[in-house]
Every structure is written in C-alpha cells, then in structure tokens.
Design an enzyme around this catalytic site. Structure first.
Site, short mmCIF file in Angstrom:
data_model
loop_
_atom_site.label_atom_id
_atom_site.label_comp_id
_atom_site.label_asym_id
_atom_site.label_seq_id
_atom_site.Cartn_x
_atom_site.Cartn_y
_atom_site.Cartn_z
N CYS A 1 23.22 4.61 17.09
CA CYS A 1 24.61 4.68 17.58
C CYS A 1 25.56 5.30 16.57
CB CYS A 1 25.10 3.29 17.99
SG CYS A 1 24.30 2.73 19.47
N1 COA Z 1 23.48 -11.74 34.62
C1 COA Z 1 23.81 -13.06 34.60
N2 COA Z 1 23.61 -13.84 33.52
C2 COA Z 1 23.04 -13.28 32.44
C3 COA Z 1 22.66 -11.93 32.41
C4 COA Z 1 22.90 -11.15 33.56
N3 COA Z 1 22.57 -9.85 33.61
N4 COA Z 1 22.11 -11.64 31.20
C5 COA Z 1 22.15 -12.79 30.49
N5 COA Z 1 22.69 -13.78 31.24
C6 COA Z 1 22.90 -15.17 30.88
C7 COA Z 1 21.92 -15.61 29.81
O1 COA Z 1 20.72 -16.05 30.39
C8 COA Z 1 22.68 -16.73 29.14
O2 COA Z 1 22.54 -17.91 29.90
P1 COA Z 1 22.42 -19.34 29.18
O3 COA Z 1 23.73 -19.51 28.44
O4 COA Z 1 22.23 -20.27 30.33
O5 COA Z 1 21.25 -19.22 28.25
C9 COA Z 1 24.14 -16.30 29.23
O6 COA Z 1 24.18 -15.34 30.29
C10 COA Z 1 24.65 -15.68 27.95
O7 COA Z 1 23.71 -14.67 27.52
P2 COA Z 1 23.86 -13.87 26.18
O8 COA Z 1 22.75 -12.88 26.03
O9 COA Z 1 24.10 -14.84 25.07
O10 COA Z 1 25.18 -13.05 26.53
P3 COA Z 1 26.28 -12.44 25.59
O11 COA Z 1 27.57 -13.07 25.91
O12 COA Z 1 25.86 -12.37 24.17
O13 COA Z 1 26.37 -10.92 26.11
C11 COA Z 1 25.62 -8.73 25.44
C12 COA Z 1 25.25 -10.08 26.05
C13 COA Z 1 24.38 -7.88 25.28
C14 COA Z 1 26.57 -8.02 26.40
C15 COA Z 1 26.34 -8.97 24.10
O14 COA Z 1 25.60 -9.84 23.29
C16 COA Z 1 26.55 -7.69 23.32
O15 COA Z 1 27.08 -6.70 23.79
N6 COA Z 1 26.21 -7.70 22.03
C17 COA Z 1 26.40 -6.57 21.15
C18 COA Z 1 25.36 -5.61 21.43
C19 COA Z 1 25.54 -4.30 20.74
O16 COA Z 1 26.55 -3.93 20.25
N7 COA Z 1 24.50 -3.56 20.73
C20 COA Z 1 24.51 -2.27 20.19
C21 COA Z 1 23.56 -1.52 21.03
S1 COA Z 1 23.62 0.13 20.64
#
Ligand code: COA
Length: 371
Positions: free
Chosen positions: A156
């Site tokens: 990225c």
């Molecule tokens: N739909 C519904 N629920 C979902 C889901 C979906 N598509 N994906 C995950 N969940 C649920 C999970 O199961 C979890 O449930 P639980 O609390 O019962 O265990 C809950 O939502 C939270 O999941 P989590 O993965 O902790 O979500 P988050 O708030 O961290 O968001 C991202 C996920 C990926 C959007 C976030 O972590 C993020 O953007 N992080 C930075 C990533 C980044 O910058 N990456 C660089 C890549 S180039």
C-alpha cells in the site's frame, strides 16, 4: 538541494461498480448454499456453519459503500466468486498497462508534459500481473518515452515510496521528469468467500508527474518539502502466492490476501502518527498550517484516528477527504486519488500531507507545499 514538485496527477476509474448490497447478497447466497450442502457435517460438528455478511457492518467498520472493478462478471455469481476474464495475448496490452496509460495521459496533460519530456517511468503497485518484462517498460513503449523504467512494490505504500525514488532520481541527475503510475488491479486478489475481507478492495489507477521546480509550468504544482519512509516487519497483512506456487503441493487455503485487521489497526496507527509528526517537526510545519491530509484509504476509522493525532482535534471532512465510500481500499492508489480529487482551491504556500500505510508494515509520508 534542488526543489522537486508534483506537477500533475491522473486517475483511471473502471466503469463497473459493485455496491455493498450486491456483494452481500451474493455472499449470503453462497453461505446458504454452503450450509445446506454441508448440513450433516455442520450438525456433526465437523464443519463450521458460515455466518451471513452485512452491509451495516461493512459500512460501519470500514466506511466502504461501493467499489469499482475492471471485471464484474463472475464476482457476484455464488458458484464462481472471482472476476472472469480472458488471458490477453503478447500483442495485447495487459490490464495494468492499459489502466496506467489512461491515468498517465491525464497526469501528463495536467503537467503540460509530452512523452518526449519523460525520462523515467516507475510502475509502483501492490501486485504485478507478471514479473517481466517490467510493466513500466511496456508502458514506456506505448507512450513512446525514452530513458528508463522499472517496477516496484511496497504494497500500500508503493506510490509514496515511488515518489521518493523519483525525487532522488531527479536530485541525483539520473532523470529530469518522472512518471509514476499505480495500477491497482486488486479484485483478483480478493477472496470473495471470506466474510472478513470480501468487501475490502477495488480496482483503480493513479499517476503523478514529478519534476524539478525550475522545469515546472503547471499552475497547480506541489513542492515536496519533506519525505519520510518507514518499514517494520509484520505478518498481519500477507499474500503468500508467488512464482514458486506451481512447484508446491496445492493448498487451497493459501490466500492471495489475508490480514489481522484489528492488529493492523492497533499496531500500524502509532507508527503512522510518529512518522507524520516527526517529518512535520523536521520541516517546521505545525498542525495549524496543514490545509489537507490526503491519507491512505483503507478504513474510515483509521483515517479519523490518524487525522486527530496529527491535528490535535477532530478533522473537518474537507480537511481529510475520504474516497473510500465509492472506491473502497485501492491499496497504494488511495491517498493519490484523494490528492487528485481534492487538491483544488488551495493557495500558494499552503501545506498538506500525503501519506500511505499498509503491508510490510510500511509508511510513506510526503510534506507538500503549494507552489
Ligand atoms: N459482516 C458482518 N459481521 C462481520 C463481518 C461481515 N462481513 N466481518 C466480520 N464480522 C464480525 C466479526 O465476526 C466480529 O464478530 P464478533 O465480535 O462476534 O467476533 C465483528 O464483526 C468484528 O470483527 P472485526 O474483524 O474485529 O472487525 P473490525 O471492526 O476490526 O473491522 C476491518 C474489520 C478489516 C474493516 C478493520 O479491522 C480494518 O480495516 N483494519 C485495518 C485494515 C487495514 O488497514 N489494512 C490494510 C490493508 S492494505
């Protein structure tokens, strides 16, 4: 030291889009089919039941509402769930070069440059469609540019690291005008069967022209006052598919993209804030002088957090513009899309930050000043 500027920028946006609603409907259909097909194994506890995805979660957790893709066909079919497209022949331009050519032409027009002016092309992206010949050299051929070209990948942070390479080439005398392109053909790396990540990426290409201030004729050029690059190893964002794949035992679990999103959030943001604040201090630029923050576009909550750390207060929407809602995460191109779309209306002397962050970990920060 020679002053170097970004004198033009360009953007190629694929026509096709996929909304969260479309993506979630297709994912949920896949889940229902899977759970029905594996009902006995699920009852016996041998297979985990899959859960539905949700538009509300995606928008709240990431800020993404929609994404552009080069090939929509196949992605939404629960039996396929990947883009469907034909292998192009050696005589045809690969997708990444085609995208780059379009974005490059806009950047060159903005900067008032022709192919004859360009003597270095850097193709910087998170994935390359092929290792060689370099995509940048094919682009050089189609543009009719002289000089030299190379490809590079810092995930990225590819765009900001490429701009810093361009600045160093100009200061070192190996190039006078540099074209940087960031073709992010990200959709093929997405596992559309993964609830955690099926919504994350979109396809796009950005381009920038970098040159010495004394050759610049653009009326919207940005002086690169400071650059700070930082890397720190982490497994939390990984792609394990490489050119050795065909020699290894087939493993359907080896993903093109996987991440521990929460860990990335927690570990990467302090590094991002430190890199930006350190470079601002080195350039003697205070938060009150910053008119724009063109930040990496991976997650709305991350951007708001980073902007608060930099400004010491909540950012106004126009101060830290978001393109995530319609473009999703476009890897290295995200911060450059924000720059391209929201660099108008600022005054000579105004300061801004362009910063990318992501896998590696990697952070690339540019302190810019409007010429
Ligand atoms: N739909 C519904 N629920 C979902 C889901 C979906 N598509 N994906 C995950 N969940 C649920 C999970 O199961 C979890 O449930 P639980 O609390 O019962 O265990 C809950 O939502 C939270 O999941 P989590 O993965 O902790 O979500 P988050 O708030 O961290 O968001 C991202 C996920 C990926 C959007 C976030 O972590 C993020 O953007 N992080 C930075 C990533 C980044 O910058 N990456 C660089 C890549 S180039």
């Amino acid at each position: 030291m020679k002053n170097v500027v970004i004198s033009g920028s360009g953007l190629f946006t694929p026509e096709e889009t996929i909304s969260n609603e479309e993506l979630v409907a297709s994912y949920n259909q896949y889940v229902d089919n899977f759970n029905t097909e594996h009902a006995d194994a699920i009852s016996a506890g041998a297979v985990d039941k899959l859960e539905h995805s949700s538009c509300e979660f995606i928008e709240k957790a990431s800020g993404i509402k929609s994404r552009h893709v080069l090939y929509k066909k196949g992605i939404l079919d629960p039996a396929i769930m990947q883009p469907v497209f034909e292998r192009r022949s050696e005589e045809q331009m690969p997708e990444m070069v085609e995208m780059a050519l379009s974005a490059a032409k806009e950047a060159m027009a903005q900067a008032g440059k022709t192919a004859a002016d360009i003597d270095l092309i850097i193709c910087a992206a998170s994935n390359m469609q092929r290792p060689y010949p370099a995509l940048s050299i094919e682009l050089q051929h189609h543009l009719g540019a002289h000089g030299y070209a190379f490809d590079m990948n810092v995930a990225c942070s590819s765009a900001t690291f490429a701009v810093s390479n361009a600045v160093n080439a100009i200061r070192g005398g190996t190039a006078r005008v540099v074209l940087v392109v960031n073709p992010e053909f990200a959709s093929p790396q997405v596992n559309y069967r993964s609830r955690d990540s099926h919504f994350i990426f979109g396809d796009v290409c950005t381009a920038t022209i970098i040159e010495a201030e004394d050759t610049c004729s653009s009326d919207n050029a940005w002086r690169i006052k400071g650059m700070r690059l930082k890397t720190e190893f982490s497994n939390n964002i990984r792609c394990d598919v490489g050119y050795t794949e065909h020699c290894l035992a087939p493993d359907p679990l080896v993903p093109f993209f996987k991440q521990q999103g929460r860990k990335v959030f927690k570990e990467l943001l302090p590094i991002v804030a430190d890199v930006i604040l350190t470079e601002m201090a080195a350039q003697q630029v205070g938060p009150e002088q910053l008119k724009r923050l063109w930040l990496h576009q991976a997650n709305i909550n991350m951007n708001i957090f980073a902007a608060k750390k930099i400004l010491g207060r909540d950012p106004l929407p126009e101060e830290a513009p978001l393109v995530l809602d319609s473009y999703a995460n476009t890897a290295s191109a995200g911060s450059v899309i924000a720059f391209h779309k929201y660099k108008q209306g600022l005054q000579s002397g105004d300061h801004a930050i362009l910063c990318s962050f992501g896998a590696g970990y990697s952070v690339g920060c540019l302190v810019l000043q409007k010429c």
